[in-house]
Design a protein around this motif. Structure first.
Motif, PDB file in Angstrom:
ATOM      1  N   ALA A 151       0.837  -1.203   0.000  1.00 16.17           N
ATOM      2  CA  ALA A 151       0.000   0.000   0.000  1.00 16.17           C
ATOM      3  C   ALA A 151       0.876   1.258   0.000  1.00 16.17           C
ATOM      4  O   ALA A 151       0.585   2.222  -0.714  1.00 16.17           O
ATOM      5  CB  ALA A 151      -0.927   0.001   1.215  1.00 16.17           C
ATOM      6  N   GLY A 152       1.966   1.218   0.782  1.00 15.55           N
ATOM      7  CA  GLY A 152       2.894   2.361   0.781  1.00 15.55           C
ATOM      8  C   GLY A 152       3.550   2.542  -0.569  1.00 15.55           C
ATOM      9  O   GLY A 152       3.792   3.672  -1.018  1.00 15.55           O
ATOM     10  N   PHE A 154       2.187   1.803  -3.493  1.00 18.85           N
ATOM     11  CA  PHE A 154       1.219   2.364  -4.427  1.00 18.85           C
ATOM     12  C   PHE A 154       0.867   3.809  -4.072  1.00 18.85           C
ATOM     13  O   PHE A 154       0.637   4.637  -4.952  1.00 18.85           O
ATOM     14  CB  PHE A 154      -0.043   1.502  -4.470  1.00 18.85           C
ATOM     15  CG  PHE A 154       0.226   0.101  -4.956  1.00 18.85           C
ATOM     16  CD1 PHE A 154       1.070  -0.134  -6.037  1.00 18.85           C
ATOM     17  CD2 PHE A 154      -0.347  -0.990  -4.333  1.00 18.85           C
ATOM     18  CE1 PHE A 154       1.323  -1.422  -6.480  1.00 18.85           C
ATOM     19  CE2 PHE A 154      -0.106  -2.267  -4.772  1.00 18.85           C
ATOM     20  CZ  PHE A 154       0.740  -2.494  -5.849  1.00 18.85           C
ATOM     21  N   VAL A 155       0.862   4.122  -2.769  1.00 14.08           N
ATOM     22  CA  VAL A 155       0.575   5.494  -2.352  1.00 14.08           C
ATOM     23  C   VAL A 155       1.713   6.425  -2.766  1.00 14.08           C
ATOM     24  O   VAL A 155       1.489   7.585  -3.155  1.00 14.08           O
ATOM     25  CB  VAL A 155       0.332   5.559  -0.823  1.00 14.08           C
ATOM     26  CG1 VAL A 155       0.331   6.995  -0.320  1.00 14.08           C
ATOM     27  CG2 VAL A 155      -0.968   4.874  -0.484  1.00 14.08           C
ATOM     28  N   ALA A 156       2.942   5.930  -2.719  1.00 17.00           N
ATOM     29  CA  ALA A 156       4.098   6.753  -3.081  1.00 17.00           C
ATOM     30  C   ALA A 156       4.096   7.080  -4.565  1.00 17.00           C
ATOM     31  O   ALA A 156       4.773   8.017  -4.998  1.00 17.00           O
ATOM     32  CB  ALA A 156       5.390   6.039  -2.701  1.00 17.00           C
ATOM     33  N   GLY A 157       3.364   6.314  -5.356  1.00 21.22           N
ATOM     34  CA  GLY A 157       3.268   6.596  -6.782  1.00 21.22           C
ATOM     35  C   GLY A 157       4.494   6.187  -7.563  1.00 21.22           C
ATOM     36  O   GLY A 157       4.852   6.833  -8.552  1.00 21.22           O
ATOM     37  N   TYR A 165       2.010  -5.186  -9.675  1.00 21.28           N
ATOM     38  CA  TYR A 165       0.670  -4.884  -9.188  1.00 21.28           C
ATOM     39  C   TYR A 165      -0.080  -6.148  -8.770  1.00 21.28           C
ATOM     40  O   TYR A 165      -1.064  -6.073  -8.037  1.00 21.28           O
ATOM     41  CB  TYR A 165      -0.124  -4.100 -10.247  1.00 21.28           C
ATOM     42  CG  TYR A 165       0.399  -2.701 -10.429  1.00 21.28           C
ATOM     43  CD1 TYR A 165       0.118  -1.722  -9.487  1.00 21.28           C
ATOM     44  CD2 TYR A 165       1.184  -2.368 -11.522  1.00 21.28           C
ATOM     45  CE1 TYR A 165       0.610  -0.434  -9.639  1.00 21.28           C
ATOM     46  CE2 TYR A 165       1.673  -1.084 -11.681  1.00 21.28           C
ATOM     47  CZ  TYR A 165       1.380  -0.129 -10.732  1.00 21.28           C
ATOM     48  OH  TYR A 165       1.873   1.151 -10.876  1.00 21.28           O
TER      49      TYR A 165
END
Length: 190
Positions: A151-152, A154-157, A165
């Motif tokens: 999650a971190g 994907f949140v970091a982009g 994925y």
């Protein structure tokens, strides 16, 4: 009570442990007393049965005890946890090396989460192989922390290849596999 020198009757013969020395029978110091009730070993050979021995009228009932739990669920959980841990470590390492120059605090947090996830997953796999009750909890904790790492990520982009994925499916599969009743039966037997 009767005099010890008198002859024994049938009633008193049973109650005595040794015959009285009345002079009619010599008492030997080395031999066992000649009593008929208190023998400690057989006095003769076992009788031999005449003719063939027939089968008994009843048959032995097979022992129906607890069956051993099926290890397939525990094996699947172990494999999924190992592969999930490997994937999480690769992604966390790639994330830390790629982002260290821009955000070192984020990388330290990811490294800490990766270390906790690895410790929980490894100890959970070992506990599951040893059939300990806490094994499933440790595996679930390691997988949940791995999901936090993803999650971190994907949140970091971060720019990631497409197969990355799909990697969060491994910790999710570890959680599901650890929650199966077959894995619970495996870890509860002592």
């Amino acid at each position: 009570m009767a005099d010890e020198s008198s002859d024994s009757t049938e009633e008193t013969r049973i109650l005595r442990r040794a015959p009285l020395n009345t002079g009619s029978q010599p008492v030997s110091a080395s031999a066992d007393p000649p009593t008929g009730i208190l023998r400690r070993h057989p006095t003769g050979a076992l009788p031999i049965l005449a003719g063939p021995v027939s089968e008994p009228a009843t048959q032995a009932v097979p022992h129906i005890g607890p069956t051993a739990p099926d290890p397939r669920f525990a094996i699947a959980t172990t494999v999924l946890s190992i592969v999930s841990g490997w994937g999480t470590a690769v992604i966390a390492t790639d994330l830390i090396t790629g982002w260290w120059a821009t955000d070192p605090l984020f990388c330290i947090a990811m490294g800490f989460l990766a270390a906790v996830s690895a410790a929980a997953s490894i100890s959970g796999v070992i506990a599951l192989l040893l059939r300990r009750r806490t094994a499933r909890l440790l595996i679930v904790v390691g997988a949940v922390i791995a999901l936090l790492i993803f999650a971190g990520l994907f949140v970091a982009g971060a720019a990631l290849p497409a197969p990355v994925y799909a990697l969060p499916l491994l910790p999710a599969a570890s959680i599901v596999s650890a929650a199966l009743p077959g894995t619970a039966r495996w870890s509860r037997t002592d």
